[in-house]
Design a protein around this motif. Sequence first.
Motif, PDB file in Angstrom:
ATOM      1  N   PRO A 338      34.232  -6.242  35.516  1.00 38.22           N
ATOM      2  CA  PRO A 338      32.850  -6.241  35.650  1.00 38.22           C
ATOM      3  C   PRO A 338      31.571  -5.095  34.580  1.00 38.22           C
ATOM      4  O   PRO A 338      30.727  -4.964  34.364  1.00 38.22           O
ATOM      5  CB  PRO A 338      32.205  -5.950  37.197  1.00 38.22           C
ATOM      6  CG  PRO A 338      34.048  -6.276  37.815  1.00 38.22           C
ATOM      7  CD  PRO A 338      34.122  -6.005  36.699  1.00 38.22           C
ATOM      8  N   ILE A 339      32.972  -3.930  34.656  1.00 37.93           N
ATOM      9  CA  ILE A 339      32.093  -3.419  33.506  1.00 37.93           C
ATOM     10  C   ILE A 339      31.485  -3.738  32.119  1.00 37.93           C
ATOM     11  O   ILE A 339      31.073  -3.442  31.854  1.00 37.93           O
ATOM     12  CB  ILE A 339      33.216  -2.234  33.594  1.00 37.93           C
ATOM     13  CG1 ILE A 339      33.152  -1.105  35.182  1.00 37.93           C
ATOM     14  CG2 ILE A 339      32.390  -1.061  32.644  1.00 37.93           C
ATOM     15  CD1 ILE A 339      34.638  -0.397  34.300  1.00 37.93           C
ATOM     16  N   LEU A 342      28.648  -5.743  32.547  1.00 39.57           N
ATOM     17  CA  LEU A 342      27.120  -5.578  33.502  1.00 39.57           C
ATOM     18  C   LEU A 342      27.413  -4.010  32.087  1.00 39.57           C
ATOM     19  O   LEU A 342      25.751  -3.186  32.127  1.00 39.57           O
ATOM     20  CB  LEU A 342      27.839  -4.184  34.391  1.00 39.57           C
ATOM     21  CG  LEU A 342      27.497  -5.392  35.478  1.00 39.57           C
ATOM     22  CD1 LEU A 342      28.074  -4.077  36.363  1.00 39.57           C
ATOM     23  CD2 LEU A 342      25.833  -5.870  35.523  1.00 39.57           C
ATOM     24  N   THR A 343      28.268  -3.448  30.957  1.00 34.02           N
ATOM     25  CA  THR A 343      27.150  -2.854  29.546  1.00 34.02           C
ATOM     26  C   THR A 343      26.044  -2.832  29.355  1.00 34.02           C
ATOM     27  O   THR A 343      25.826  -1.884  29.279  1.00 34.02           O
ATOM     28  CB  THR A 343      28.442  -2.381  29.470  1.00 34.02           C
ATOM     29  OG1 THR A 343      29.876  -1.957  29.891  1.00 34.02           O
ATOM     30  CG2 THR A 343      28.313  -1.303  27.836  1.00 34.02           C
ATOM     31  N   ASN A 346      23.242  -2.113  31.187  1.00 32.68           N
ATOM     32  CA  ASN A 346      22.761  -1.120  31.552  1.00 32.68           C
ATOM     33  C   ASN A 346      22.794  -0.337  30.192  1.00 32.68           C
ATOM     34  O   ASN A 346      21.522   0.444  30.494  1.00 32.68           O
ATOM     35  CB  ASN A 346      24.895  -0.678  31.743  1.00 32.68           C
ATOM     36  CG  ASN A 346      24.739  -0.724  33.559  1.00 32.68           C
ATOM     37  OD1 ASN A 346      23.484  -0.537  34.120  1.00 32.68           O
ATOM     38  ND2 ASN A 346      26.003  -0.624  33.761  1.00 32.68           N
ATOM     39  N   SER A 397      34.288  -0.228  38.774  1.00 31.74           N
ATOM     40  CA  SER A 397      33.342  -1.067  37.979  1.00 31.74           C
ATOM     41  C   SER A 397      32.459  -0.935  39.103  1.00 31.74           C
ATOM     42  O   SER A 397      31.227  -1.436  39.101  1.00 31.74           O
ATOM     43  CB  SER A 397      34.250  -2.175  38.375  1.00 31.74           C
ATOM     44  OG  SER A 397      35.113  -2.576  37.749  1.00 31.74           O
ATOM     45  N   PHE A 398      32.647  -0.637  40.305  1.00 26.75           N
ATOM     46  CA  PHE A 398      31.668  -0.755  41.621  1.00 26.75           C
ATOM     47  C   PHE A 398      30.116   0.174  41.060  1.00 26.75           C
ATOM     48  O   PHE A 398      29.259   0.212  41.411  1.00 26.75           O
ATOM     49  CB  PHE A 398      32.274  -0.378  43.173  1.00 26.75           C
ATOM     50  CG  PHE A 398      31.088   0.057  43.529  1.00 26.75           C
ATOM     51  CD1 PHE A 398      30.559  -0.848  44.203  1.00 26.75           C
ATOM     52  CD2 PHE A 398      31.508   1.055  44.525  1.00 26.75           C
ATOM     53  CE1 PHE A 398      29.517  -0.525  45.950  1.00 26.75           C
ATOM     54  CE2 PHE A 398      29.678   1.638  45.538  1.00 26.75           C
ATOM     55  CZ  PHE A 398      29.164   0.443  46.241  1.00 26.75           C
ATOM     56  N   THR A 399      31.025   1.587  40.504  1.00 28.24           N
ATOM     57  CA  THR A 399      30.173   2.824  40.209  1.00 28.24           C
ATOM     58  C   THR A 399      28.977   2.097  38.990  1.00 28.24           C
ATOM     59  O   THR A 399      27.807   2.657  39.210  1.00 28.24           O
ATOM     60  CB  THR A 399      30.585   3.897  39.403  1.00 28.24           C
ATOM     61  OG1 THR A 399      31.783   4.290  40.848  1.00 28.24           O
ATOM     62  CG2 THR A 399      30.229   4.994  39.250  1.00 28.24           C
ATOM     63  N   THR A 400      29.527   1.170  38.166  1.00 30.57           N
ATOM     64  CA  THR A 400      28.495   0.523  36.649  1.00 30.57           C
ATOM     65  C   THR A 400      28.285  -0.102  37.880  1.00 30.57           C
ATOM     66  O   THR A 400      26.858  -0.212  36.678  1.00 30.57           O
ATOM     67  CB  THR A 400      30.003  -0.108  35.929  1.00 30.57           C
ATOM     68  OG1 THR A 400      30.897   0.332  35.502  1.00 30.57           O
ATOM     69  CG2 THR A 400      28.661  -0.575  34.871  1.00 30.57           C
ATOM     70  N   PHE A 401      28.175  -1.137  38.666  1.00 31.33           N
ATOM     71  CA  PHE A 401      27.339  -2.281  39.172  1.00 31.33           C
ATOM     72  C   PHE A 401      26.370  -1.154  39.884  1.00 31.33           C
ATOM     73  O   PHE A 401      24.799  -1.612  39.734  1.00 31.33           O
ATOM     74  CB  PHE A 401      28.587  -3.121  40.369  1.00 31.33           C
ATOM     75  CG  PHE A 401      27.589  -3.835  41.364  1.00 31.33           C
ATOM     76  CD1 PHE A 401      26.608  -4.590  40.497  1.00 31.33           C
ATOM     77  CD2 PHE A 401      27.131  -3.465  42.793  1.00 31.33           C
ATOM     78  CE1 PHE A 401      26.067  -5.557  41.158  1.00 31.33           C
ATOM     79  CE2 PHE A 401      25.878  -3.774  43.308  1.00 31.33           C
ATOM     80  CZ  PHE A 401      25.154  -4.797  42.483  1.00 31.33           C
ATOM     81  N   PHE A 404      23.849  -0.308  37.289  1.00 30.65           N
ATOM     82  CA  PHE A 404      22.663  -1.878  36.725  1.00 30.65           C
ATOM     83  C   PHE A 404      21.927  -1.753  38.194  1.00 30.65           C
ATOM     84  O   PHE A 404      20.526  -1.579  37.605  1.00 30.65           O
ATOM     85  CB  PHE A 404      23.519  -2.497  36.809  1.00 30.65           C
ATOM     86  CG  PHE A 404      23.103  -4.022  37.097  1.00 30.65           C
ATOM     87  CD1 PHE A 404      22.137  -4.398  35.422  1.00 30.65           C
ATOM     88  CD2 PHE A 404      23.176  -5.058  38.155  1.00 30.65           C
ATOM     89  CE1 PHE A 404      21.423  -5.497  35.485  1.00 30.65           C
ATOM     90  CE2 PHE A 404      22.232  -5.895  37.579  1.00 30.65           C
ATOM     91  CZ  PHE A 404      21.813  -6.095  36.477  1.00 30.65           C
ATOM     92  N   MET A 405      22.244  -1.273  39.580  1.00 30.43           N
ATOM     93  CA  MET A 405      21.184  -2.362  40.125  1.00 30.43           C
ATOM     94  C   MET A 405      20.685  -1.281  40.546  1.00 30.43           C
ATOM     95  O   MET A 405      19.207  -0.894  40.702  1.00 30.43           O
ATOM     96  CB  MET A 405      21.990  -1.741  41.565  1.00 30.43           C
ATOM     97  CG  MET A 405      22.766  -3.257  42.369  1.00 30.43           C
ATOM     98  SD  MET A 405      22.066  -4.825  41.881  1.00 30.43           S
ATOM     99  CE  MET A 405      20.482  -4.715  42.850  1.00 30.43           C
TER     100      MET A 405
END
Length: 426
Positions: A338-339, A342-343, A346, A397-401, A404-405
């Motif tokens: 996911p990182i 979403l990079t 982001n 990965s959750f932090t990256t999400f 993004f959100m």
Amino acid sequence: MNAFKKLFSGSRGSFLKNTAALYVLQFSSYFFSFLTVPYLTRVLDVEIYGMLGVAATLMVYFQLFLDFGFLLYATAAISIRREDKAYISRLFTAITLAKLVFAVIAFAVLYGMCSLIENYRGDFRLYAFYLLYTCINAFIPDYVYRGLEQMKVITIRTVCIKFFFTVMIFLFVRQQTDYFLVPILTAIGNAGALIGVYIHMRRKLGIWFARVRPAEILDVVKKSSVFFYSRIADAVYTASNTLILDFIDPTGITVGYYTSVDKIVNTAKSGFSPISDSMYPYMVKNRDFKLVKKTLKLLMPIILAGCAVVFVFAETFCTVLFGPNYAGAAPVLRAVIPIILLTLPNYILGFPTLGAMGLAKHANLSIVFATAVHVVILVVMYFTIGFSMISLALLTSFTTFLIFMYRLVVVVKNRRLLQVGPEQAQ
């Protein structure tokens, strides 16, 4: 091919040229590193090469301090007022003077560290040389050329530095005692580049040192500080996992798995960053939000397909890239997909989009917010389920999400700003 021509046609030519220049910068870093690292590891023993690695890693933090948030703030400011040479000269002078003060502080801090910390005590000369080339590099005004969208000059400068450094390494670093020449040669290359860039700025761009008031220097530092805080926050959540794993697994096996996967993630980020870096000044100046949509529409299917392939064949990727002993890193690679996915969104939704909308503070706040959540979850994990390389990878990965959100919600809530002019958006 037609899609690319249409995407980068007309007024987007400068964006394409700067993207290409930044990609050349990225490629040169990998290429010259590929040439020198195998040579240095053979000429220098493991202990000395490790000492150079520690010094280089330490300089990352000093570079972060010296750069502060000037690159992002000044790039946007110059992009908006690129025809005002007097303003750019004052901004350049204010930032240079601020960096001069920061450089003095950096050397004082380094001296204190080498005096108080036993591990650094005997290597002050080496660290001082490393800090010297770091400071010289920090004085090169990349932000001027990014803001003016004239990255060709900076690209040529950087590639020449790396070429010079590479040739000098092979010529002069021939035995163990030559290790201190590594930072010295880099400092000489950076100094030559600094002089060349200053001459070009004055003769070709008409930008030079101007008289500024102390209040102007403080104002630049204040306005750049928000970018600095977000970079610190980003370093916290991206670097914490390796330190935690090193603490809980002294064997180094877990850290080896995680850091090998981290190289894949960082390589992907390096591939995406030139797009957003070149898009940022272009967007601030032109507010071409259709470019954002077209870029994501064109590239995201490719990225998604690539991530799917890596997810399915993760074990093969790890063993081919790092060796048969790294098959155990495959679960970590799957956890950080996911990182990679979403990079690019982001990056593009960050300063290129939010900055052009006049909401650059939210690009910073998204990182601060996500990092705060990251730290809170780390604390909860410590007192409950504990840490593992998989759980830490999933958390990142959750932090990256979250980043993004946060950025997506801000863009959607303020979508009216996508239709107004630059002056109204500020």
